[in-house]
Design an enzyme around this catalytic site. Structure first.
Site, PDB file in Angstrom:
ATOM      1  N   LEU A 137       6.181   2.394  -5.814  1.00 55.94           N
ATOM      2  CA  LEU A 137       6.459   3.042  -4.534  1.00 55.94           C
ATOM      3  C   LEU A 137       5.192   2.964  -3.696  1.00 55.94           C
ATOM      4  O   LEU A 137       4.115   3.349  -4.164  1.00 55.94           O
ATOM      5  CB  LEU A 137       6.868   4.503  -4.755  1.00 55.94           C
ATOM      6  CG  LEU A 137       7.372   5.294  -3.539  1.00 55.94           C
ATOM      7  CD1 LEU A 137       8.607   4.636  -2.935  1.00 55.94           C
ATOM      8  CD2 LEU A 137       7.692   6.736  -3.924  1.00 55.94           C
ATOM      9  N   ASP A 138       5.314   2.427  -2.480  1.00 58.69           N
ATOM     10  CA  ASP A 138       4.152   2.245  -1.615  1.00 58.69           C
ATOM     11  C   ASP A 138       3.376   3.547  -1.436  1.00 58.69           C
ATOM     12  O   ASP A 138       3.963   4.636  -1.441  1.00 58.69           O
ATOM     13  CB  ASP A 138       4.576   1.744  -0.235  1.00 58.69           C
ATOM     14  CG  ASP A 138       4.942   0.269  -0.234  1.00 58.69           C
ATOM     15  OD1 ASP A 138       4.760  -0.382  -1.277  1.00 58.69           O
ATOM     16  OD2 ASP A 138       5.407  -0.233   0.802  1.00 58.69           O
ATOM     17  N   ALA A 139       2.073   3.416  -1.237  1.00 62.23           N
ATOM     18  CA  ALA A 139       1.236   4.600  -1.032  1.00 62.23           C
ATOM     19  C   ALA A 139       1.691   5.394   0.183  1.00 62.23           C
ATOM     20  O   ALA A 139       1.666   6.627   0.169  1.00 62.23           O
ATOM     21  CB  ALA A 139      -0.225   4.179  -0.870  1.00 62.23           C
ATOM     22  N   ARG A 150       9.897  -2.359   4.627  1.00 59.10           N
ATOM     23  CA  ARG A 150       8.942  -2.715   5.683  1.00 59.10           C
ATOM     24  C   ARG A 150       9.314  -4.037   6.346  1.00 59.10           C
ATOM     25  O   ARG A 150       9.288  -4.164   7.576  1.00 59.10           O
ATOM     26  CB  ARG A 150       7.526  -2.812   5.109  1.00 59.10           C
ATOM     27  CG  ARG A 150       6.888  -1.488   4.767  1.00 59.10           C
ATOM     28  CD  ARG A 150       5.480  -1.655   4.252  1.00 59.10           C
ATOM     29  NE  ARG A 150       5.434  -2.316   2.953  1.00 59.10           N
ATOM     30  CZ  ARG A 150       4.925  -3.506   2.722  1.00 59.10           C
ATOM     31  NH1 ARG A 150       4.407  -4.207   3.717  1.00 59.10           N
ATOM     32  NH2 ARG A 150       4.907  -4.025   1.516  1.00 59.10           N
TER      33      ARG A 150
END
Length: 242
Positions: A49-51, A184
């Protein structure tokens, strides 16, 4: 400090720990902190999971790691906000701005463009990840832009893609798709489709397969839990897989 009885109990603990990760912290930092805090030996996760994203992180404890393929391959659901009128190299607001454009309003046909474009991004879609990625190093106060090299296109599937009302050039949305769906990249391509550009401003993962963030423990509360109470936070295999 854990006593021997508690450590022995944790050795035999198998299951899924659902964590509500806050935005601004790397998911690997969460996994490491949980492992260290509760003296766990075998710990994995069911998908990165992206920061910049918050939400559901599935941590696999001991024998739950045998089911990593099932969790990794499960569909995901997200809620997010995209900022219209801007295009960045990382496809999110932490990247370098490449271009900006007027957004327009619902009366000037923006609403029709949004509806039409959303129809194009449901079903099978080809995606290409940007070579530039926003990362946040452990202990860093800001995001950095990392060059991850060129990526090849791959196929994703979007089951559901809906949006709310545009307010202050921001468009809230909900999306459900297959493993590996790059939200994204989808936001960036969606911005191109409506003509003004778009960058991801915030993202929250709300589901991974059968697991929901509604049943997750906030990360800060998890760190405050005593070791003797940790087992109550872990979903047993029998319950999770029934």
């Amino acid at each position: 400090m854990a006593n021997l009885t508690q450590l022995k109990m944790l050795e035999g603990l198998d299951g899924f720990l659902l964590v509500d990760k806050p935005a601004g912290i790397a998911f690997t930092s969460v996994v490491k902190a949980v492992k260290r805090k509760f003296n766990l030996v075998k710990v994995g996760h069911g998908g990165s999971l992206d920061a910049m994203a918050s939400g559901l992180l599935v941590i696999l404890v001991n024998d739950a790691n045998k089911f990593v393929g099932d969790v990794m391959g499960a569909d995901r659901a997200y809620e997010g906000v995209m900022r219209l009128g801007v295009k960045t190299n990382t496809h999110d607001i932490h990247g370098e701005v490449l271009s900006s454009a007027p957004v327009g309003d619902m009366q000037s046909g923006l609403g029709e463009k949004i509806v039409s474009a959303m129809n194009e991004f449901r079903g099978d879609i080809f995606q290409t990840e940007s070579r530039w990625c926003s990362v946040r190093r452990e202990g860093s106060a800001s995001y950095e832009i990392a060059d991850t090299g060129e990526h090849k296109p791959f196929l994703s599937h979007v089951y559901r893609f809906t949006a709310g009302e545009v307010a202050d050039s921001r468009l809230p949305f909900c999306i459900t798709g297959t493993k590996g769906l790059l939200v994204r990249a989808l936001v960036n391509d969606f911005g191109d489709a409506i003509g003004c550009g778009a960058a991801l401003e915030s993202l929250r993962r709300v589901k991974v397969g059968r697991f929901s963030v509604e049943n997750a423990v906030p990360f800060d509360k998890l760190l405050a839990i005593e070791i003797k109470d940790f087992a109550s936070c872990v979903m047993p295999l029998g319950v999770a897989l029934q």
